[in-house]
Scaffold this active site. Structure first.
Site, PDB file in Angstrom:
ATOM      1  N   HIS A 197       0.786  -1.344   0.022  1.00  0.00           N
ATOM      2  CA  HIS A 197       0.091   0.087   0.486  1.00  0.00           C
ATOM      3  C   HIS A 197       0.700   1.323  -0.110  1.00  0.00           C
ATOM      4  O   HIS A 197       0.891   2.033   0.769  1.00  0.00           O
ATOM      5  CB  HIS A 197      -0.868   0.105   0.792  1.00  0.00           C
ATOM      6  CG  HIS A 197      -2.608   0.530   1.188  1.00  0.00           C
ATOM      7  ND1 HIS A 197      -2.755   2.062   1.029  1.00  0.00           N
ATOM      8  CD2 HIS A 197      -3.357  -0.237   0.021  1.00  0.00           C
ATOM      9  CE1 HIS A 197      -4.118   1.515   0.869  1.00  0.00           C
ATOM     10  NE2 HIS A 197      -4.256   0.981  -0.506  1.00  0.00           N
ATOM     11  N   GLU A 236       2.366  -6.205  -3.505  1.00  0.00           N
ATOM     12  CA  GLU A 236       2.200  -5.197  -4.622  1.00  0.00           C
ATOM     13  C   GLU A 236       2.222  -3.738  -3.542  1.00  0.00           C
ATOM     14  O   GLU A 236       2.527  -3.453  -2.768  1.00  0.00           O
ATOM     15  CB  GLU A 236       0.314  -5.535  -4.200  1.00  0.00           C
ATOM     16  CG  GLU A 236      -0.957  -4.384  -4.635  1.00  0.00           C
ATOM     17  CD  GLU A 236      -2.614  -4.868  -4.061  1.00  0.00           C
ATOM     18  OE1 GLU A 236      -2.693  -5.996  -3.771  1.00  0.00           O
ATOM     19  OE2 GLU A 236      -3.108  -3.833  -4.750  1.00  0.00           O
ATOM     20  N   GLU A 290      -2.765   0.281  -9.273  1.00  0.00           N
ATOM     21  CA  GLU A 290      -4.786   0.400  -8.790  1.00  0.00           C
ATOM     22  C   GLU A 290      -5.197   1.875  -8.582  1.00  0.00           C
ATOM     23  O   GLU A 290      -6.681   2.565  -8.563  1.00  0.00           O
ATOM     24  CB  GLU A 290      -5.126  -0.350  -7.121  1.00  0.00           C
ATOM     25  CG  GLU A 290      -4.703   0.304  -6.130  1.00  0.00           C
ATOM     26  CD  GLU A 290      -4.776  -0.523  -4.831  1.00  0.00           C
ATOM     27  OE1 GLU A 290      -4.878  -1.597  -4.873  1.00  0.00           O
ATOM     28  OE2 GLU A 290      -4.933   0.137  -3.810  1.00  0.00           O
TER      29      GLU A 290
HETATM   30  O1  EZ4 Z   1      -7.314   0.727  -0.691  1.00  0.00           O
HETATM   31  O2  EZ4 Z   1      -9.737   0.687  -3.115  1.00  0.00           O
HETATM   32  O3  EZ4 Z   1      -5.648  -3.461  -2.870  1.00  0.00           O
HETATM   33  N1  EZ4 Z   1      -6.941  -2.646  -2.161  1.00  0.00           N
HETATM   34  C1  EZ4 Z   1      -6.624  -1.996  -1.920  1.00  0.00           C
HETATM   35  C2  EZ4 Z   1      -7.383  -1.550  -1.603  1.00  0.00           C
HETATM   36  C3  EZ4 Z   1      -7.431   0.125  -1.607  1.00  0.00           C
HETATM   37  C4  EZ4 Z   1      -9.348   1.081  -1.558  1.00  0.00           C
HETATM   38  C5  EZ4 Z   1      -9.087   2.590  -1.479  1.00  0.00           C
HETATM   39  O4  EZ4 Z   1     -10.306   3.146  -2.824  1.00  0.00           O
HETATM   40  O5  EZ4 Z   1      -5.484  -1.222  -1.506  1.00  0.00           O
HETATM   41  O6  EZ4 Z   1      -8.290  -1.915  -0.063  1.00  0.00           O
HETATM   42 CO    CO Z   2      -4.268  -2.406  -3.022  1.00  0.00          CO
END
Ligand code: EZ4
Ligand code: CO
Length: 417
Positions: free
Chosen positions: A227, A251, A277
Protein backbone atom coordinates in the site's frame (compact mmCIF):
# COMPACT_ATOMS: atom_id res chain seq x y z
CA UNK A 1 -30.38 4.57 -35.87
CA UNK A 2 -30.79 3.78 -32.18
CA UNK A 3 -29.99 6.73 -29.94
CA UNK A 4 -29.28 7.30 -26.26
CA UNK A 5 -32.45 8.82 -24.86
CA UNK A 6 -31.59 9.14 -21.18
CA UNK A 7 -28.47 9.02 -19.02
CA UNK A 8 -29.05 8.95 -15.27
CA UNK A 9 -26.37 9.17 -12.58
CA UNK A 10 -27.59 7.18 -9.59
CA UNK A 11 -25.91 7.60 -6.19
CA UNK A 12 -26.67 5.04 -3.50
CA UNK A 13 -25.10 4.06 -0.18
CA UNK A 14 -26.43 0.66 0.91
CA UNK A 15 -23.31 -0.55 2.77
CA UNK A 16 -21.04 2.10 1.22
CA UNK A 17 -21.28 4.75 -1.53
CA UNK A 18 -21.68 3.73 -5.17
CA UNK A 19 -22.19 5.86 -8.28
CA UNK A 20 -23.84 4.19 -11.27
CA UNK A 21 -24.52 5.52 -14.77
CA UNK A 22 -27.65 4.11 -16.43
CA UNK A 23 -28.10 4.68 -20.16
CA UNK A 24 -31.42 3.99 -21.90
CA UNK A 25 -31.99 4.06 -25.67
CA UNK A 26 -35.09 5.12 -27.58
CA UNK A 27 -35.72 1.38 -28.11
CA UNK A 28 -35.68 0.76 -24.36
CA UNK A 29 -32.25 -0.92 -24.18
CA UNK A 30 -30.36 -0.31 -20.93
CA UNK A 31 -26.65 -0.25 -20.04
CA UNK A 32 -25.00 0.18 -16.62
CA UNK A 33 -21.58 1.60 -15.78
CA UNK A 34 -19.79 1.97 -12.41
CA UNK A 35 -18.49 5.50 -11.67
CA UNK A 36 -17.46 5.00 -8.03
CA UNK A 37 -14.28 6.83 -6.92
CA UNK A 38 -13.81 6.10 -3.24
CA UNK A 39 -13.96 9.24 -1.07
CA UNK A 40 -14.37 11.57 -4.09
CA UNK A 41 -17.66 10.20 -5.43
CA UNK A 42 -19.49 13.47 -5.99
CA UNK A 43 -16.74 14.90 -8.18
CA UNK A 44 -17.43 12.12 -10.70
CA UNK A 45 -21.18 12.65 -10.32
CA UNK A 46 -20.76 16.29 -11.30
CA UNK A 47 -18.35 15.47 -14.15
CA UNK A 48 -20.94 13.09 -15.57
CA UNK A 49 -24.14 15.06 -14.87
CA UNK A 50 -22.85 18.51 -15.74
CA UNK A 51 -20.44 17.76 -18.57
CA UNK A 52 -20.91 14.29 -20.08
CA UNK A 53 -24.62 13.42 -19.96
CA UNK A 54 -25.59 16.37 -22.22
CA UNK A 55 -23.11 15.06 -24.81
CA UNK A 56 -24.47 11.53 -24.74
CA UNK A 57 -28.12 12.27 -25.46
CA UNK A 58 -28.92 11.54 -29.10
CA UNK A 59 -25.66 9.65 -29.77
CA UNK A 60 -25.47 6.18 -31.35
CA UNK A 61 -24.81 3.83 -28.38
CA UNK A 62 -23.09 1.28 -30.62
CA UNK A 63 -20.13 3.54 -31.40
CA UNK A 64 -18.11 2.60 -28.32
CA UNK A 65 -14.58 3.36 -29.57
CA UNK A 66 -15.69 6.64 -31.12
CA UNK A 67 -17.45 7.73 -27.92
CA UNK A 68 -14.33 6.88 -25.88
CA UNK A 69 -12.09 8.94 -28.16
CA UNK A 70 -14.62 11.78 -28.21
CA UNK A 71 -14.78 11.97 -24.42
CA UNK A 72 -11.00 11.56 -23.91
CA UNK A 73 -9.69 13.82 -26.67
CA UNK A 74 -12.69 16.11 -26.76
CA UNK A 75 -12.25 17.20 -23.15
CA UNK A 76 -8.79 18.57 -24.00
CA UNK A 77 -7.85 18.04 -20.30
CA UNK A 78 -6.59 14.48 -20.34
CA UNK A 79 -6.15 11.72 -17.76
CA UNK A 80 -6.76 11.94 -14.01
CA UNK A 81 -8.93 9.75 -11.77
CA UNK A 82 -12.13 11.80 -12.03
CA UNK A 83 -12.06 12.09 -15.83
CA UNK A 84 -11.10 8.46 -16.38
CA UNK A 85 -13.71 7.15 -13.90
CA UNK A 86 -16.38 9.12 -15.76
CA UNK A 87 -15.21 7.84 -19.18
CA UNK A 88 -15.07 4.31 -17.75
CA UNK A 89 -18.69 4.51 -16.61
CA UNK A 90 -19.82 5.51 -20.10
CA UNK A 91 -17.65 2.86 -21.76
CA UNK A 92 -18.83 0.01 -19.52
CA UNK A 93 -22.48 1.09 -19.90
CA UNK A 94 -22.10 1.04 -23.69
CA UNK A 95 -20.52 -2.44 -23.66
CA UNK A 96 -23.33 -3.67 -21.36
CA UNK A 97 -25.92 -2.19 -23.70
CA UNK A 98 -24.34 -3.66 -26.83
CA UNK A 99 -24.06 -7.12 -25.30
CA UNK A 100 -27.68 -6.97 -24.14
CA UNK A 101 -28.68 -5.95 -27.66
CA UNK A 102 -26.74 -8.94 -29.01
CA UNK A 103 -28.36 -11.22 -26.44
CA UNK A 104 -24.90 -12.39 -25.32
CA UNK A 105 -22.85 -12.23 -22.14
CA UNK A 106 -20.26 -9.48 -22.61
CA UNK A 107 -17.28 -11.86 -22.62
CA UNK A 108 -18.56 -13.28 -25.92
CA UNK A 109 -18.20 -9.88 -27.57
CA UNK A 110 -14.65 -9.59 -26.19
CA UNK A 111 -13.57 -12.76 -27.98
CA UNK A 112 -15.22 -15.51 -25.93
CA UNK A 113 -14.00 -17.47 -22.91
CA UNK A 114 -10.27 -18.24 -22.71
CA UNK A 115 -10.75 -20.37 -19.58
CA UNK A 116 -13.45 -22.12 -17.56
CA UNK A 117 -13.26 -19.87 -14.49
CA UNK A 118 -11.20 -17.23 -12.70
CA UNK A 119 -8.74 -17.67 -9.86
CA UNK A 120 -9.72 -15.08 -7.26
CA UNK A 121 -8.09 -14.00 -4.02
CA UNK A 122 -9.80 -12.86 -0.84
CA UNK A 123 -8.57 -10.64 2.01
CA UNK A 124 -7.57 -12.48 5.17
CA UNK A 125 -6.43 -10.31 8.06
CA UNK A 126 -5.91 -10.30 11.81
CA UNK A 127 -4.40 -8.16 14.52
CA UNK A 128 -2.24 -11.13 15.56
CA UNK A 129 -1.41 -14.60 14.26
CA UNK A 130 -4.31 -16.53 15.88
CA UNK A 131 -6.81 -14.03 14.45
CA UNK A 132 -5.07 -14.16 11.05
CA UNK A 133 -5.10 -17.98 10.99
CA UNK A 134 -8.85 -17.97 11.80
CA UNK A 135 -9.42 -15.55 8.96
CA UNK A 136 -7.40 -17.67 6.50
CA UNK A 137 -9.38 -20.78 7.49
CA UNK A 138 -12.61 -18.84 7.07
CA UNK A 139 -11.60 -17.83 3.54
CA UNK A 140 -10.53 -21.38 2.64
CA UNK A 141 -13.93 -22.62 3.89
CA UNK A 142 -15.62 -20.06 1.64
CA UNK A 143 -13.79 -21.62 -1.32
CA UNK A 144 -11.01 -19.12 -1.99
CA UNK A 145 -7.91 -20.69 -3.56
CA UNK A 146 -5.61 -17.70 -3.06
CA UNK A 147 -5.35 -15.40 -0.04
CA UNK A 148 -4.07 -11.92 0.68
CA UNK A 149 -2.39 -11.60 4.08
CA UNK A 150 -2.45 -8.36 6.12
CA UNK A 151 -1.71 -8.19 9.84
CA UNK A 152 -1.31 -5.81 12.72
CA UNK A 153 2.21 -4.62 13.55
CA UNK A 154 3.29 -4.48 17.22
CA UNK A 155 3.30 -0.87 18.37
CA UNK A 156 0.86 0.39 15.73
CA UNK A 157 -2.78 1.00 16.64
CA UNK A 158 -4.54 0.87 13.29
CA UNK A 159 -3.23 -0.35 9.99
CA UNK A 160 -4.38 -0.73 6.41
CA UNK A 161 -6.10 -3.98 5.55
CA UNK A 162 -6.84 -5.32 9.03
CA UNK A 163 -10.57 -5.76 9.30
CA UNK A 164 -10.85 -6.18 13.05
CA UNK A 165 -9.43 -2.71 13.67
CA UNK A 166 -12.83 -1.14 13.02
CA UNK A 167 -12.08 2.55 12.95
CA UNK A 168 -15.43 4.22 12.54
CA UNK A 169 -18.20 4.39 15.09
CA UNK A 170 -20.53 2.93 12.50
CA UNK A 171 -18.44 0.32 10.72
CA UNK A 172 -19.22 0.18 7.03
CA UNK A 173 -17.89 -3.38 7.00
CA UNK A 174 -18.27 -4.99 3.62
CA UNK A 175 -20.36 -7.82 4.96
CA UNK A 176 -22.38 -5.57 7.22
CA UNK A 177 -19.69 -5.44 9.89
CA UNK A 178 -18.40 -8.94 9.21
CA UNK A 179 -15.26 -9.73 11.11
CA UNK A 180 -12.83 -10.40 8.30
CA UNK A 181 -13.95 -8.11 5.52
CA UNK A 182 -11.95 -4.95 5.29
CA UNK A 183 -13.70 -1.78 4.15
CA UNK A 184 -11.23 1.08 3.84
CA UNK A 185 -13.66 4.01 3.72
CA UNK A 186 -15.01 5.35 7.03
CA UNK A 187 -18.31 7.18 7.14
CA UNK A 188 -18.11 10.59 8.77
CA UNK A 189 -17.18 14.22 8.15
CA UNK A 190 -13.42 13.71 8.61
CA UNK A 191 -10.97 11.01 7.55
CA UNK A 192 -9.69 8.68 10.27
CA UNK A 193 -6.04 9.00 11.20
CA UNK A 194 -3.86 5.88 11.26
CA UNK A 195 -0.28 5.47 12.44
CA UNK A 196 2.69 4.09 10.56
CA UNK A 197 6.26 2.95 11.22
CA UNK A 198 8.09 1.35 8.27
CA UNK A 199 10.92 -0.11 10.36
CA UNK A 200 8.47 -1.88 12.70
CA UNK A 201 6.58 -3.23 9.69
CA UNK A 202 9.74 -4.50 7.97
CA UNK A 203 10.85 -6.26 11.17
CA UNK A 204 7.46 -7.92 11.68
CA UNK A 205 6.20 -9.06 8.28
CA UNK A 206 8.68 -11.85 7.30
CA UNK A 207 7.88 -13.67 10.56
CA UNK A 208 4.17 -13.51 9.74
CA UNK A 209 4.74 -15.19 6.37
CA UNK A 210 7.01 -17.79 7.93
CA UNK A 211 4.25 -18.65 10.41
CA UNK A 212 1.56 -18.77 7.70
CA UNK A 213 3.66 -21.10 5.50
CA UNK A 214 4.39 -23.25 8.58
CA UNK A 215 0.66 -23.59 9.33
CA UNK A 216 -0.85 -23.78 5.81
CA UNK A 217 1.95 -25.39 3.78
CA UNK A 218 3.78 -24.43 0.59
CA UNK A 219 1.01 -24.61 -2.02
CA UNK A 220 -1.54 -21.94 -1.12
CA UNK A 221 -0.96 -18.79 -3.23
CA UNK A 222 -0.31 -15.90 -0.80
CA UNK A 223 -0.38 -12.19 -1.62
CA UNK A 224 0.46 -9.03 0.30
CA UNK A 225 -0.29 -5.32 -0.25
CA UNK A 226 2.42 -2.85 0.83
CA UNK A 227 0.00 0.00 0.00
CA UNK A 228 2.59 2.53 -1.20
CA UNK A 229 4.35 2.98 2.19
CA UNK A 230 7.95 2.04 1.44
CA UNK A 231 10.78 3.76 -0.41
CA UNK A 232 12.30 1.74 -3.27
CA UNK A 233 15.20 0.46 -1.16
CA UNK A 234 12.85 -0.50 1.70
CA UNK A 235 10.63 -2.28 -0.82
CA UNK A 236 13.67 -4.09 -2.21
CA UNK A 237 14.57 -5.26 1.29
CA UNK A 238 11.06 -6.56 1.92
CA UNK A 239 10.84 -8.34 -1.42
CA UNK A 240 14.13 -10.07 -0.69
CA UNK A 241 13.12 -11.01 2.86
CA UNK A 242 9.85 -12.56 1.59
CA UNK A 243 11.47 -14.69 -1.16
CA UNK A 244 11.60 -17.87 0.99
CA UNK A 245 7.79 -17.70 1.37
CA UNK A 246 7.08 -17.76 -2.38
CA UNK A 247 4.55 -14.92 -2.67
CA UNK A 248 2.15 -14.83 -5.62
CA UNK A 249 2.80 -11.08 -5.53
CA UNK A 250 3.88 -8.11 -3.45
CA UNK A 251 1.55 -5.22 -4.31
CA UNK A 252 2.23 -1.48 -4.38
CA UNK A 253 5.59 -1.95 -2.68
CA UNK A 254 6.42 1.73 -3.32
CA UNK A 255 4.52 4.66 -4.86
CA UNK A 256 5.00 4.37 -8.63
CA UNK A 257 4.39 7.86 -9.96
CA UNK A 258 8.13 7.70 -10.50
CA UNK A 259 8.11 4.53 -12.57
CA UNK A 260 11.91 4.41 -12.70
CA UNK A 261 11.98 3.76 -8.95
CA UNK A 262 10.91 0.21 -9.69
CA UNK A 263 14.24 -0.48 -11.41
CA UNK A 264 15.89 -0.38 -8.02
CA UNK A 265 13.38 -2.79 -6.47
CA UNK A 266 13.67 -5.17 -9.43
CA UNK A 267 17.47 -5.29 -9.21
CA UNK A 268 17.24 -6.75 -5.73
CA UNK A 269 14.36 -9.21 -5.63
CA UNK A 270 12.59 -11.97 -7.55
CA UNK A 271 9.37 -11.58 -5.55
CA UNK A 272 6.68 -10.88 -8.22
CA UNK A 273 5.42 -7.29 -8.19
CA UNK A 274 1.90 -5.92 -8.82
CA UNK A 275 1.19 -2.21 -9.29
CA UNK A 276 -1.45 0.13 -10.69
CA UNK A 277 -4.69 0.43 -8.69
CA UNK A 278 -4.30 4.23 -8.52
CA UNK A 279 -3.25 4.55 -12.18
CA UNK A 280 -5.69 5.71 -14.81
CA UNK A 281 -4.04 5.46 -18.25
CA UNK A 282 -1.53 3.35 -20.15
CA UNK A 283 1.02 6.16 -19.74
CA UNK A 284 1.29 5.40 -16.03
CA UNK A 285 2.59 1.96 -17.07
CA UNK A 286 4.86 2.84 -19.99
CA UNK A 287 8.22 2.30 -18.23
CA UNK A 288 6.90 -0.41 -15.93
CA UNK A 289 5.70 -2.51 -18.86
CA UNK A 290 8.39 -1.93 -21.49
CA UNK A 291 11.21 -2.54 -18.97
CA UNK A 292 9.33 -5.48 -17.42
CA UNK A 293 9.55 -3.93 -13.95
CA UNK A 294 6.24 -5.46 -12.81
CA UNK A 295 4.47 -8.80 -13.22
CA UNK A 296 0.81 -7.81 -12.76
CA UNK A 297 -1.31 -4.84 -13.88
CA UNK A 298 -3.57 -3.80 -10.99
CA UNK A 299 -5.88 -1.28 -12.65
CA UNK A 300 -9.62 -1.38 -12.10
CA UNK A 301 -11.83 -1.33 -15.19
CA UNK A 302 -13.66 1.54 -13.49
CA UNK A 303 -10.67 3.80 -12.84
CA UNK A 304 -8.84 3.31 -16.14
CA UNK A 305 -11.34 4.42 -18.75
CA UNK A 306 -13.34 1.19 -18.94
CA UNK A 307 -13.12 -2.03 -20.87
CA UNK A 308 -11.95 -0.35 -24.09
CA UNK A 309 -8.88 1.18 -22.41
CA UNK A 310 -7.98 -1.59 -19.95
CA UNK A 311 -8.18 -4.17 -22.74
CA UNK A 312 -5.55 -2.18 -24.64
CA UNK A 313 -3.30 -1.85 -21.56
CA UNK A 314 -3.52 -5.61 -20.95
CA UNK A 315 -2.81 -6.45 -24.60
CA UNK A 316 0.25 -4.18 -24.41
CA UNK A 317 1.32 -5.87 -21.15
CA UNK A 318 0.89 -9.30 -22.72
CA UNK A 319 3.72 -8.61 -25.18
CA UNK A 320 6.02 -8.33 -22.13
CA UNK A 321 4.67 -11.45 -20.34
CA UNK A 322 2.88 -9.29 -17.78
CA UNK A 323 -0.51 -10.51 -16.58
CA UNK A 324 -3.74 -9.05 -15.18
CA UNK A 325 -4.58 -8.67 -11.52
CA UNK A 326 -7.64 -6.43 -11.78
CA UNK A 327 -8.49 -4.35 -8.71
CA UNK A 328 -11.62 -5.61 -6.97
CA UNK A 329 -12.12 -4.19 -3.47
CA UNK A 330 -15.55 -3.29 -2.09
CA UNK A 331 -15.32 0.20 -3.61
CA UNK A 332 -15.74 -1.37 -7.05
CA UNK A 333 -19.53 -1.78 -7.38
CA UNK A 334 -21.10 -5.06 -8.55
CA UNK A 335 -21.34 -3.41 -11.99
CA UNK A 336 -17.59 -2.68 -12.04
CA UNK A 337 -16.84 -6.15 -10.69
CA UNK A 338 -18.92 -7.79 -13.43
CA UNK A 339 -17.04 -5.75 -16.05
CA UNK A 340 -13.76 -7.08 -14.60
CA UNK A 341 -14.95 -10.70 -14.66
CA UNK A 342 -16.03 -10.55 -18.32
CA UNK A 343 -12.69 -9.03 -19.33
CA UNK A 344 -10.77 -11.58 -17.19
CA UNK A 345 -12.55 -14.48 -18.86
CA UNK A 346 -11.81 -13.23 -22.37
CA UNK A 347 -8.15 -12.12 -22.27
CA UNK A 348 -5.26 -14.55 -22.69
CA UNK A 349 -2.92 -13.01 -20.08
CA UNK A 350 -5.25 -13.37 -17.09
CA UNK A 351 -3.39 -13.63 -13.78
CA UNK A 352 -5.79 -13.40 -10.84
CA UNK A 353 -8.85 -11.39 -9.80
CA UNK A 354 -9.23 -9.62 -6.44
CA UNK A 355 -12.63 -10.33 -4.99
CA UNK A 356 -14.28 -9.11 -1.78
CA UNK A 357 -17.89 -9.81 -1.00
CA UNK A 358 -20.21 -6.83 -0.87
CA UNK A 359 -22.70 -6.37 1.97
CA UNK A 360 -26.23 -7.79 2.01
CA UNK A 361 -27.87 -4.44 1.28
CA UNK A 362 -25.59 -3.89 -1.71
CA UNK A 363 -26.56 -7.28 -3.09
CA UNK A 364 -30.22 -6.23 -2.90
CA UNK A 365 -29.63 -2.99 -4.78
CA UNK A 366 -27.57 -4.78 -7.46
CA UNK A 367 -28.78 -8.22 -8.55
CA UNK A 368 -25.79 -10.12 -9.85
CA UNK A 369 -25.45 -13.29 -11.91
CA UNK A 370 -21.80 -14.22 -11.40
CA UNK A 371 -21.14 -17.61 -9.77
CA UNK A 372 -18.48 -19.54 -7.85
CA UNK A 373 -17.70 -22.96 -9.29
CA UNK A 374 -15.03 -25.19 -7.72
CA UNK A 375 -13.38 -22.15 -6.18
CA UNK A 376 -13.29 -20.22 -9.47
CA UNK A 377 -15.37 -17.16 -10.36
CA UNK A 378 -17.47 -16.94 -13.54
CA UNK A 379 -19.41 -13.86 -14.73
CA UNK A 380 -22.45 -15.93 -15.73
CA UNK A 381 -24.28 -16.11 -19.03
CA UNK A 382 -26.95 -13.41 -18.79
CA UNK A 383 -26.94 -10.95 -21.71
CA UNK A 384 -24.67 -7.96 -21.03
CA UNK A 385 -22.81 -7.66 -17.73
CA UNK A 386 -25.46 -9.69 -15.95
CA UNK A 387 -26.19 -7.04 -13.31
CA UNK A 388 -29.56 -5.34 -12.70
CA UNK A 389 -29.92 -2.17 -10.63
CA UNK A 390 -33.05 -1.85 -8.50
CA UNK A 391 -33.50 1.93 -8.64
CA UNK A 392 -36.25 2.00 -5.98
CA UNK A 393 -34.08 0.02 -3.59
CA UNK A 394 -31.09 2.26 -4.41
CA UNK A 395 -33.22 5.29 -3.53
CA UNK A 396 -33.60 3.98 0.03
CA UNK A 397 -29.93 4.74 0.69
CA UNK A 398 -28.89 8.34 0.08
CA UNK A 399 -25.20 9.33 -0.15
CA UNK A 400 -23.29 9.36 3.13
CA UNK A 401 -20.05 11.34 3.37
CA UNK A 402 -17.10 8.98 3.72
CA UNK A 403 -13.33 9.27 3.42
CA UNK A 404 -10.34 6.99 3.10
CA UNK A 405 -8.06 7.16 6.16
CA UNK A 406 -4.65 8.84 6.15
CA UNK A 407 -1.34 8.11 7.92
CA UNK A 408 0.88 9.98 10.36
CA UNK A 409 4.30 8.90 11.63
CA UNK A 410 5.12 9.01 15.37
CA UNK A 411 6.43 12.59 15.05
CA UNK A 412 3.25 13.76 13.34
CA UNK A 413 4.47 13.77 9.73
CA UNK A 414 1.83 12.83 7.17
CA UNK A 415 2.85 9.60 5.40
CA UNK A 416 1.52 7.82 2.32
CA UNK A 417 -1.56 5.74 3.12
O1 EZ4 B 1 -7.15 0.65 -0.42
O2 EZ4 B 1 -9.63 0.34 -2.98
O3 EZ4 B 1 -5.72 -3.82 -3.04
N1 EZ4 B 1 -6.62 -3.18 -2.61
C1 EZ4 B 1 -6.52 -1.98 -2.08
C2 EZ4 B 1 -7.79 -1.30 -1.68
C3 EZ4 B 1 -7.68 0.22 -1.64
C4 EZ4 B 1 -9.05 0.81 -1.79
C5 EZ4 B 1 -9.02 2.33 -1.81
O4 EZ4 B 1 -10.29 2.81 -2.14
O5 EZ4 B 1 -5.42 -1.47 -1.93
O6 EZ4 B 1 -8.22 -1.80 -0.43
CO1 CO C 1 -4.00 -2.48 -3.17
Amino acid sequence: MTTIESAEVIVTSPDRNFVTLRLTTDEGLVGLGDATLNGRELAVVSYLRDHVVPLLLGRDPHRIEDTWQFLYRGAYWRRGPVTMAAIAAVDVALWDLKARAAGMPLYQLLGGASRTGLLAYGHASGRDLPELFDSIRDHLDQGYRAIRIQTGVPGLQTIYGVASNARSAEPTGAAGGGRYDYEPAGRGAQPQEEDWDTRAYLRHLPGVFEAVRGEFGPELPLLHDGHHRMTPIEAARLGKALEPYDLFWLEDCTPAENQQGLRLVRQHTTTPLAIGEVFNTVWDYQTLITEQLIDYVRSAVTHTGGITALRKILDFAAQYQIKSGIHGPTDISPVGMAAALHLDLAIHNFGIQEYMKHGAKTDQVFQQSFRWEDGLLHPGDQPGLGVELDVDEAGQYPYVQAYLPYNRLADGTVHDW
